[in-house]
Design a protein around this motif. Structure first.
Motif, mmCIF file in Angstrom:
data_model
loop_
_atom_site.group_PDB
_atom_site.id
_atom_site.type_symbol
_atom_site.label_atom_id
_atom_site.label_comp_id
_atom_site.label_asym_id
_atom_site.label_seq_id
_atom_site.Cartn_x
_atom_site.Cartn_y
_atom_site.Cartn_z
ATOM 1 N N ASP A 1 0.724 -0.736 -0.397
ATOM 2 C CA ASP A 1 0.139 -0.288 -0.147
ATOM 3 C C ASP A 1 1.005 1.166 0.419
ATOM 4 O O ASP A 1 0.602 2.203 -0.576
ATOM 5 N N ALA B 1 2.491 1.823 -3.535
ATOM 6 C CA ALA B 1 1.712 2.217 -4.659
ATOM 7 C C ALA B 1 1.308 3.507 -4.361
ATOM 8 O O ALA B 1 1.267 4.076 -5.028
ATOM 9 N N THR B 2 0.913 4.196 -2.980
ATOM 10 C CA THR B 2 1.196 5.288 -2.604
ATOM 11 C C THR B 2 1.888 6.447 -3.591
ATOM 12 O O THR B 2 2.008 7.398 -4.090
ATOM 13 N N ARG C 1 -1.631 -1.068 -7.659
ATOM 14 C CA ARG C 1 -1.966 -1.929 -6.541
ATOM 15 C C ARG C 1 -0.960 -3.620 -6.817
ATOM 16 O O ARG C 1 -0.486 -3.797 -5.908
ATOM 17 N N ILE D 1 2.357 -3.685 -8.205
ATOM 18 C CA ILE D 1 3.187 -3.870 -6.991
ATOM 19 C C ILE D 1 2.896 -4.849 -5.957
ATOM 20 O O ILE D 1 3.728 -5.614 -5.691
ATOM 21 N N GLU D 2 1.960 -5.612 -5.953
ATOM 22 C CA GLU D 2 1.524 -6.855 -4.852
ATOM 23 C C GLU D 2 2.474 -7.446 -5.235
ATOM 24 O O GLU D 2 3.353 -8.151 -4.749
#
Length: 93
Positions: free
Chosen positions: A60, A63-64, A70, A73-74
């Motif tokens: 999280d 991603a921000t 997201r 990235i995960e």
């Protein structure tokens, strides 16, 4: 290869540390009898592996910070964490 849980709390194990080499201007992951040179993306992930944050919190945050999807990235973070855990330079507590 087993999947990394989103609830896992990754941290560097005893004897492993992330260090910036000022002379060479690069980051190093120092482990007993070996040195890994993480790329800038890996450094961003490793800096967040503090033994407190879960994989979900790390994803999280990234991603921000990078305004990136997201889900991508995960996938990338979990693959990287699994690889580092397999090399025994990361604990997935």
């Amino acid at each position: 290869m087993n999947d990394v849980s989103s609830d896992a709390i990754p941290k560097l194990p005893r004897g492993v540390r992330l260090r910036h080499d000022e002379v060479r201007g690069e980051w190093l992951l120092l482990a007993p009898e070996r040195v890994l040179k993480p790329d800038p993306v890996a450094v961003a992930v490793l800096e967040r592996c503090d033994g407190v944050r879960t994989v979900t919190a790390i994803v999280d945050d990234l991603a921000t910070a990078y305004a990136a999807p997201r889900e991508q990235i995960e996938t990338d973070v979990k693959a990287m964490l699994r690889d580092l855990a397999d090399k025994r330079v990361l604990d997935l507590g």
